[in-house]
Design an enzyme around this catalytic site. Structure first.
Site, mmCIF file in Angstrom:
data_model
loop_
_atom_site.group_PDB
_atom_site.id
_atom_site.type_symbol
_atom_site.label_atom_id
_atom_site.label_comp_id
_atom_site.label_asym_id
_atom_site.label_seq_id
_atom_site.Cartn_x
_atom_site.Cartn_y
_atom_site.Cartn_z
ATOM 1 N N LYS A 171 -12.963 -4.303 -16.315
ATOM 2 C CA LYS A 171 -13.028 -5.427 -18.073
ATOM 3 C C LYS A 171 -13.083 -6.224 -18.152
ATOM 4 O O LYS A 171 -13.459 -6.486 -19.908
ATOM 5 C CB LYS A 171 -11.014 -4.425 -18.508
ATOM 6 C CG LYS A 171 -10.111 -5.444 -17.430
ATOM 7 C CD LYS A 171 -9.005 -5.093 -17.694
ATOM 8 C CE LYS A 171 -7.917 -6.529 -16.988
ATOM 9 N NZ LYS A 171 -7.988 -7.285 -16.916
ATOM 10 N N THR A 172 -13.073 -6.897 -17.860
ATOM 11 C CA THR A 172 -12.772 -8.419 -17.689
ATOM 12 C C THR A 172 -14.842 -8.232 -17.919
ATOM 13 O O THR A 172 -14.923 -9.802 -19.304
ATOM 14 C CB THR A 172 -12.648 -9.702 -16.829
ATOM 15 O OG1 THR A 172 -11.091 -9.551 -16.347
ATOM 16 C CG2 THR A 172 -13.005 -10.843 -17.188
ATOM 17 N N ASP A 211 -7.492 -9.386 -24.006
ATOM 18 C CA ASP A 211 -7.831 -8.719 -22.953
ATOM 19 C C ASP A 211 -5.655 -8.341 -22.351
ATOM 20 O O ASP A 211 -5.292 -8.645 -23.003
ATOM 21 C CB ASP A 211 -8.119 -10.181 -21.868
ATOM 22 C CG ASP A 211 -8.038 -9.292 -20.682
ATOM 23 O OD1 ASP A 211 -8.451 -8.161 -20.522
ATOM 24 O OD2 ASP A 211 -8.808 -9.783 -19.474
ATOM 25 N N GLU A 212 -5.882 -7.060 -21.936
ATOM 26 C CA GLU A 212 -4.394 -6.759 -22.026
ATOM 27 C C GLU A 212 -4.036 -6.799 -23.053
ATOM 28 O O GLU A 212 -2.663 -7.525 -22.478
ATOM 29 C CB GLU A 212 -3.646 -8.299 -19.948
ATOM 30 C CG GLU A 212 -4.549 -8.960 -19.312
ATOM 31 C CD GLU A 212 -4.418 -7.578 -17.854
ATOM 32 O OE1 GLU A 212 -4.076 -6.372 -18.949
ATOM 33 O OE2 GLU A 212 -5.459 -7.647 -17.095
ATOM 34 N N GLN A 256 -0.610 -0.199 -17.037
ATOM 35 C CA GLN A 256 -0.692 -1.418 -16.094
ATOM 36 C C GLN A 256 0.926 -2.317 -16.776
ATOM 37 O O GLN A 256 0.780 -3.290 -16.878
ATOM 38 C CB GLN A 256 -1.816 -1.948 -15.804
ATOM 39 C CG GLN A 256 -2.627 -1.170 -15.107
ATOM 40 C CD GLN A 256 -3.849 -1.460 -14.729
ATOM 41 O OE1 GLN A 256 -4.279 -2.647 -14.515
ATOM 42 N NE2 GLN A 256 -5.314 -1.636 -16.027
ATOM 43 N N ARG A 283 -4.049 -2.114 -5.706
ATOM 44 C CA ARG A 283 -5.282 -3.307 -5.310
ATOM 45 C C ARG A 283 -5.926 -3.263 -3.796
ATOM 46 O O ARG A 283 -6.595 -3.976 -3.576
ATOM 47 C CB ARG A 283 -3.783 -4.371 -5.059
ATOM 48 C CG ARG A 283 -2.929 -4.988 -5.954
ATOM 49 C CD ARG A 283 -3.641 -5.275 -7.200
ATOM 50 N NE ARG A 283 -3.577 -4.116 -8.172
ATOM 51 C CZ ARG A 283 -4.001 -4.328 -9.842
ATOM 52 N NH1 ARG A 283 -5.139 -5.250 -9.475
ATOM 53 N NH2 ARG A 283 -4.903 -3.845 -10.021
#
Length: 611
Positions: A37-38, A228-229, A259, A569
């Site tokens: 995503k980044t 973002d987020e 998330q 993770r």
């Protein structure tokens, strides 16, 4: 030029390319864990600058942490330097919501009579100010705990409710009193020429709502807003976003409701879901290809999160091999669970010289769970780094309790006495009465002594269970009861603690960083944004993960999202564990495996039972 030959697009998959090259208008990129995503967001900014001739100063990149903002800047700088013939003189503004708002208020806050040189108050500054007000209003600090008062004020500010407006929303004596504190708190902040973090957001929104000319200037400056987020935005950030993009509608957000794990901070993932109502022309692109984990881990994670019904679910997949099965260890107790981790890591190190300790992470639901892991690791000589927390015996509340216990064993301990004095005169007087009336410690176990201290001094009443940080402190004190139960003799208990604290010293060096070859220990909340080849998730029992508080409040979906985040993770291997017999908070009990384990298909698991 084909996308394969375009340096900005060549390393991206088709969905990422579609997101990067999307034209003007609102865009929602639903991006699962490990889906890049980044990368997509920074490539989007680079595309706009290099291919659409958008000036860097016309792009605003917003995120939630300074670390994430710095990563964005570095990636963007590299992209623009590599893919442009001449150096780009300026980068877009990439920062947190709070840093952006601070910049706005330093420049234009004078329209709201905010001085340019205002101070930003952190949590400690806020707490001290609230304590002062509680004292001035002659209120009981037990009834009006600073943490709780601040949380209520913060919640009000996140809903854009000012101190003058709050009394009309207050219901009951407690909220009506908080309204008085809130008003005085804001008066002090004004007097001190200070703003807290919530004020940065609230005042910026107020500025834009009140001064249309100022808002228009920022709308003219920032033609493109990339966030973002977005699932982590609160109501104020949501309003700020809508104001900035109202004119051109060029809002590009990345997010994933699955998330969303920070509701206790005021984050509301419904902001993500409401985008379609706010922007009818919204384009949605799903990033479901995962570049981090094996297919086995992703299948398990998908099956867990699929049980949630209140938000969209992405179906993660990868082109990688299936990978190893997930190991599920059924431990006898917490010590057995910790010892299993030690033996497993040592076996890895013996089997391959290429594997290093920094490949491993241990995740848990509450900070209190780190205690037994820390002790077993120290005993086994395995170095570790505790992320987002203080080592168990160095935590304030643990040191406070130990000071009480040391005085019980040795009334001449002046250092411990000085610490106790700082906890309040009334509490000291109650403790001294207890000390005087406890003639023979030999008749009492360490646990009995600790419980008498907690009861007599009312130490735990300092903390509010409704505040997440306070709840963690309460759980830490209760976990100290588990250690006390192991060492009935007070002197043996204190000796054991002293030896463990001595073991801490070599690792307490300020030079210890994440780059050191150490195992990482952290909560599942702190783990977001990280990845490790091998991950252990411990304490998977009902009441622990999912947490009992979530079960009582029927907030099971957020707990499931938290477990989903923890699982994703892991890159290569995931270990899950629970105990049959739980010795937690100083009490023995039969434990029940977490309901989340039942969501994982049996064929994905390799079950290991202790002997």
């Amino acid at each position: 030029m084909s996308n394969l030959n375009n340096p900005i697009l060549s390393q991206l998959n088709p969905q990422q390319q579609e997101a990067v090259t999307f034209g003007p208008g609102p865009l929602l990129i639903l991006a699962g864990p490990g889906s890049g995503k980044t990368r997509t967001l920074t490539h989007r900014a680079a595309w706009l600058i290099l291919k659409k001739d958008v000036k860097p100063e016309n792009i605003l990149l917003l995120t939630f942490t300074n670390k994430a903002a710095e990563e964005m800047r570095e990636r963007l700088k590299k992209l623009l330097t590599t893919n442009h013939q001449s150096p780009i003189a300026k980068l877009p503004f990439a920062g947190t919501f709070h840093s952006f708002c601070a910049r706005v208020l330093r420049k234009d806050g004078n329209f709201l009579k905010i001085p340019k040189n205002f101070t930003i108050y952190d949590e400690d500054d806020q707490k001290e100010t609230i304590k002062k007000i509680i004292n001035e209003l002659d209120l009981s600090p037990k009834q009006y705990k600073p943490y709780s008062v601040l949380a209520t004020i913060s919640q009000a500010k996140n809903e854009m409710i000012t101190a003058l407006e709050y009394p009309q929303y207050a219901r009951g004596t407690w909220q009506e009193t908080v309204a008085r504190i809130y008003l005085k708190y804001q008066q002090y902040l004004k007097e001190y020429q200070a703003l807290d973090f919530d004020d940065l957001l609230l005042e910026t929104v107020r500025l834009f709502q009140k001064e249309k000319n100022i808002l228009s200037q920022y709308q003219e400056q920032y033609h493109w807003v990339l966030i973002d987020e977005y699932q982590d935005t609160n109501h104020t950030q949501y309003l700020l976003t809508k104001l900035l993009v109202k004119k051109r509608q060029n809002l590009n957000v990345v997010g994933d409701a699955a998330q969303a794990i920070y509701s206790w901070r005021g984050a509301d993932y419904h902001n993500l879901l409401n985008l379609q109502d706010d922007f009818p022309q919204l384009k949605i692109i799903n990033l479901e290809r995962n570049y981090r984990s094996t297919q086995t881990i992703l299948k398990a994670a998908n099956n867990v999160i699929r049980k949630n019904t209140s938000h969209p679910i992405l179906n993660l997949w990868t082109s990688q091999k299936s990978g190893e099965k997930i190991s599920l260890y059924e431990a006898q107790n917490e010590e057995d669970e910790a010892q299993f981790i030690v033996e497993t890591i040592k076996n890895y190190l013996l089997s391959s010289p290429k594997i290093s300790l920094k490949n491993f992470a241990v995740l848990y639901r509450t900070n209190a769970q780190s205690r037994i892991i820390e002790e077993i690791f120290l005993r086994s000589g395995l170095p570790y780094l505790l992320i987002g927390g203080v080592r168990f015996y160095e935590r304030k509340e643990i040191k406070d309790c130990l000071a009480y216990l040391r005085i019980m064993a040795n009334p001449q301990d002046k250092i411990s006495l000085e610490r106790i004095k700082k906890l309040g005169k009334k509490r000291l007087k109650k403790f001294q009465t207890l000390l005087k009336n406890t003639q023979d410690l030999n008749d009492l176990s360490t646990l009995e002594i600790l419980d008498k201290i907690l009861e007599t001094t009312e130490y735990l009443q300092v903390y509010d269970e409704n505040d997440p940080q306070n709840l963690a402190r309460i759980e830490n004190v209760k976990e100290l009861r588990s250690v006390a139960a192991e060492f009935p003799d007070l002197n043996q208990f204190l000796e054991n603690v002293a030896l463990i604290q001595q073991e801490y010293l070599p690792q307490s060096s300020k030079n210890l960083t994440k780059d050191n070859n150490v195992i990482t220990l952290m909560t599942a909340h702190a783990a977001k944004g990280t990845e490790f080849p091998v991950v252990f998730i411990i304490g998977l029992e009902e009441g622990l993960f999912p947490h009992n508080k979530a079960l009582v409040e029927k907030n099971i979906e957020e707990e499931r999202r938290l477990f989903y985040v923890a699982m994703t993770r892991a890159k290569e291997k995931l270990y899950l564990s629970y105990t049959k017999h739980l010795f937690y908070f100083g009490e023995n009990s039969q434990s029940q495996a977490s309901q989340f384990l039942g969501d994982i298909p049996v064929h994905l698991l390799d079950v290991i039972k202790s002997f």
